[in-house]
Design a protein around this motif. Structure first.
Motif, mmCIF file in Angstrom:
data_model
loop_
_atom_site.group_PDB
_atom_site.id
_atom_site.type_symbol
_atom_site.label_atom_id
_atom_site.label_comp_id
_atom_site.label_asym_id
_atom_site.label_seq_id
_atom_site.Cartn_x
_atom_site.Cartn_y
_atom_site.Cartn_z
ATOM 1 N N ILE A 12 8.532 76.980 34.392
ATOM 2 C CA ILE A 12 9.916 77.122 34.859
ATOM 3 C C ILE A 12 10.030 76.668 36.310
ATOM 4 C CG2 ILE A 12 11.736 78.794 35.406
ATOM 5 C CD1 ILE A 12 10.714 80.390 32.907
ATOM 6 N N VAL A 13 9.087 77.101 37.134
ATOM 7 C CA VAL A 13 9.099 76.713 38.551
ATOM 8 C C VAL A 13 8.950 75.202 38.691
ATOM 9 C CG1 VAL A 13 7.830 76.908 40.734
ATOM 10 C CG2 VAL A 13 8.297 78.955 39.385
ATOM 11 N N ALA A 14 8.042 74.613 37.932
ATOM 12 C CA ALA A 14 7.833 73.162 37.998
ATOM 13 C C ALA A 14 9.071 72.407 37.517
ATOM 14 C CB ALA A 14 6.611 72.767 37.176
ATOM 15 N N ALA A 15 9.697 72.885 36.460
ATOM 16 C CA ALA A 15 10.917 72.243 35.960
ATOM 17 C C ALA A 15 12.037 72.352 36.987
ATOM 18 C CB ALA A 15 11.336 72.868 34.631
ATOM 19 N N ASP A 16 12.184 73.516 37.609
ATOM 20 C CA ASP A 16 13.200 73.686 38.666
ATOM 21 C C ASP A 16 12.965 72.701 39.806
ATOM 22 O OD1 ASP A 16 14.688 75.710 37.496
ATOM 23 O OD2 ASP A 16 13.567 77.332 38.473
ATOM 24 N N ARG A 17 11.727 72.574 40.202
ATOM 25 C CA ARG A 17 11.373 71.666 41.288
ATOM 26 C C ARG A 17 11.711 70.217 40.900
ATOM 27 N NH1 ARG A 17 5.949 71.739 41.426
ATOM 28 N NH2 ARG A 17 6.038 73.960 41.846
ATOM 29 N N PHE A 18 11.369 69.834 39.684
ATOM 30 C CA PHE A 18 11.649 68.481 39.214
ATOM 31 C C PHE A 18 13.156 68.218 39.187
ATOM 32 C CE2 PHE A 18 12.377 65.107 36.215
ATOM 33 C CZ PHE A 18 11.353 64.206 36.482
ATOM 34 N N ILE A 19 13.927 69.204 38.724
ATOM 35 C CA ILE A 19 15.390 69.059 38.661
ATOM 36 C C ILE A 19 15.966 68.860 40.057
ATOM 37 C CG2 ILE A 19 17.524 70.317 38.155
ATOM 38 C CD1 ILE A 19 15.993 71.515 35.688
ATOM 39 N N LYS A 20 15.458 69.592 41.039
ATOM 40 C CA LYS A 20 15.952 69.450 42.411
ATOM 41 C C LYS A 20 15.559 68.117 43.028
ATOM 42 C CE LYS A 20 16.191 74.339 43.412
ATOM 43 N NZ LYS A 20 15.519 75.490 43.938
ATOM 44 N N LEU A 21 14.341 67.657 42.757
ATOM 45 C CA LEU A 21 13.849 66.418 43.364
ATOM 46 C C LEU A 21 14.345 65.156 42.662
ATOM 47 C CD1 LEU A 21 10.131 67.439 44.089
ATOM 48 C CD2 LEU A 21 12.018 67.224 45.739
ATOM 49 N N HIS A 22 14.616 65.245 41.367
ATOM 50 C CA HIS A 22 14.991 64.054 40.592
ATOM 51 C C HIS A 22 16.219 64.326 39.719
ATOM 52 C CE1 HIS A 22 11.036 62.551 41.767
ATOM 53 N NE2 HIS A 22 10.529 63.683 41.311
ATOM 54 N N ASN A 24 18.744 62.678 38.924
ATOM 55 C CA ASN A 24 19.275 61.555 38.149
ATOM 56 C C ASN A 24 18.227 60.895 37.251
ATOM 57 O OD1 ASN A 24 21.856 61.824 39.313
ATOM 58 N ND2 ASN A 24 21.136 60.754 41.141
ATOM 59 N N HIS A 25 17.119 61.545 37.046
ATOM 60 C CA HIS A 25 16.046 60.994 36.210
ATOM 61 C C HIS A 25 16.553 60.814 34.771
ATOM 62 C CE1 HIS A 25 12.189 60.728 34.109
ATOM 63 N NE2 HIS A 25 11.681 60.352 35.281
ATOM 64 N N ASP A 26 16.052 59.793 34.102
ATOM 65 C CA ASP A 26 16.476 59.499 32.733
ATOM 66 C C ASP A 26 16.192 60.642 31.756
ATOM 67 O OD1 ASP A 26 17.386 57.012 33.495
ATOM 68 O OD2 ASP A 26 15.563 55.961 32.855
ATOM 69 N N ASN A 27 15.144 61.394 31.994
ATOM 70 C CA ASN A 27 14.761 62.478 31.084
ATOM 71 C C ASN A 27 15.000 63.866 31.671
ATOM 72 O OD1 ASN A 27 13.881 60.677 29.080
ATOM 73 N ND2 ASN A 27 11.941 60.403 30.156
ATOM 74 N N ILE A 28 15.961 63.969 32.561
ATOM 75 C CA ILE A 28 16.234 65.256 33.210
ATOM 76 C C ILE A 28 16.668 66.315 32.194
ATOM 77 C CG2 ILE A 28 18.660 64.830 33.798
ATOM 78 C CD1 ILE A 28 16.109 66.459 36.138
ATOM 79 N N ASP A 29 17.295 65.889 31.109
ATOM 80 C CA ASP A 29 17.703 66.849 30.084
ATOM 81 C C ASP A 29 16.500 67.589 29.505
ATOM 82 O OD1 ASP A 29 16.849 64.462 28.837
ATOM 83 O OD2 ASP A 29 18.127 64.810 27.084
ATOM 84 N N TYR A 30 15.369 66.908 29.444
ATOM 85 C CA TYR A 30 14.160 67.558 28.934
ATOM 86 C C TYR A 30 13.716 68.695 29.853
ATOM 87 C CZ TYR A 30 9.451 68.455 27.301
ATOM 88 O OH TYR A 30 8.322 69.087 26.841
ATOM 89 N N MET A 31 13.892 68.522 31.149
ATOM 90 C CA MET A 31 13.508 69.583 32.089
ATOM 91 C C MET A 31 14.386 70.824 31.892
ATOM 92 S SD MET A 31 10.901 68.797 33.880
ATOM 93 C CE MET A 31 10.197 67.874 32.536
ATOM 94 N N TYR A 32 15.671 70.616 31.663
ATOM 95 C CA TYR A 32 16.562 71.743 31.386
ATOM 96 C C TYR A 32 16.132 72.443 30.088
ATOM 97 C CZ TYR A 32 19.867 70.577 35.077
ATOM 98 O OH TYR A 32 20.455 70.369 36.293
ATOM 99 N N LYS A 75 25.896 72.267 28.677
ATOM 100 C CA LYS A 75 27.049 71.946 29.533
ATOM 101 C C LYS A 75 26.867 70.588 30.213
ATOM 102 C CE LYS A 75 29.816 73.706 33.321
ATOM 103 N NZ LYS A 75 29.963 74.712 34.350
ATOM 104 N N LYS A 76 25.682 70.348 30.748
ATOM 105 C CA LYS A 76 25.445 69.112 31.502
ATOM 106 C C LYS A 76 25.133 67.915 30.599
ATOM 107 C CE LYS A 76 23.880 71.333 35.687
ATOM 108 N NZ LYS A 76 23.666 70.831 37.009
ATOM 109 N N TYR A 77 24.466 68.185 29.470
ATOM 110 C CA TYR A 77 24.018 67.098 28.596
ATOM 111 C C TYR A 77 24.319 67.438 27.133
ATOM 112 C CZ TYR A 77 21.643 66.117 32.923
ATOM 113 O OH TYR A 77 21.390 65.900 34.247
ATOM 114 N N PRO A 78 25.598 67.503 26.772
ATOM 115 C CA PRO A 78 25.957 67.919 25.412
ATOM 116 C C PRO A 78 25.446 66.966 24.326
ATOM 117 C CG PRO A 78 27.892 67.136 26.598
ATOM 118 C CD PRO A 78 26.762 67.201 27.586
ATOM 119 N N LYS A 79 25.179 65.733 24.678
ATOM 120 C CA LYS A 79 24.706 64.757 23.686
ATOM 121 C C LYS A 79 23.196 64.551 23.746
ATOM 122 C CE LYS A 79 29.105 62.602 23.393
ATOM 123 N NZ LYS A 79 29.960 61.509 23.456
ATOM 124 N N SER A 80 22.502 65.417 24.446
ATOM 125 C CA SER A 80 21.056 65.337 24.543
ATOM 126 C C SER A 80 20.423 65.541 23.168
ATOM 127 C CB SER A 80 20.533 66.423 25.496
ATOM 128 O OG SER A 80 19.133 66.560 25.387
#
Length: 173
Positions: A12-22, A24-32, A75-80
């Motif tokens: 969870i901590v690593a995913a939070d960090r990735f979301i904050k740092l990236h 607009n990443h193409d696979n950000i939905d996976y981190m959520y 909410k952020k990626y309904p078509k993920s």
């Protein structure tokens, strides 16, 4: 890697960090999605998997957090591609949270705290519509109001139970 190594908090901590740092990443939905999965796994204990214990009887903190994480994904990626699974898990979490409230209400009934039990039942009816726990919540409310001497409320609640759940076990008594 943390998630696969059964370290959900670190995941969870690593995913939070990735979301904050990236953001607009193409696979950000996976981190959520991964945050939701990791928190969901926290809500299931080792003992539960070993002895098939009902997950609705455990502290719901991690389950609520998983629900929030999955809701953010939707909410952020309904078509993920993860949305369908997240929605299914949210339904399961919601049902378990409602059942948890019913377990607490039953505990209050056993202790003679009838007003507290009725209030828990009302909370389930108000906040967890369309879950299987609503019928049990209405039955608890009926019983609690009866024991409190509130015949009008008990009869009204019983009528709602009869109309919506005519086969409920409490009506057969």
């Amino acid at each position: 890697a943390y998630y696969k190594d059964s370290e959900p908090e670190s995941a969870i901590v690593a995913a939070d960090r990735f979301i904050k740092l990236h953001p607009n990443h193409d696979n950000i939905d996976y981190m959520y999605y991964l945050r939701g999965l990791a928190s969901y796994d926290l809500s299931e204990s080792f003992m539960q998997s070993l002895f098939d214990v009902d997950p609705s009887q455990h502290d719901p903190k991690s389950a609520r957090r998983a629900f929030e994480y999955f809701a953010q994904l939707l909410k952020k990626y309904p078509k993920s591609r993860y949305s369908k699974d997240a929605l299914q898990r949210m339904t399961l979490i919601r049902n378990n949270l409602a059942q948890y409230e019913v377990h607490v209400a039953k505990y209050y009934m056993r202790r003679g705290a009838y007003l507290a039990a009725a209030n828990r039942g009302k909370y389930v009816v108000a906040n967890y519509q369309r879950t299987p726990a609503v019928a049990d919540a209405l039955a608890i409310m009926t019983d609690a109001y009866t024991k409190l001497g509130m015949a009008d409320l008990a009869n009204d609640t019983k009528r709602v139970l009869e109309m919506n759940h005519p086969d409920h076990k409490s009506l057969k008594k």
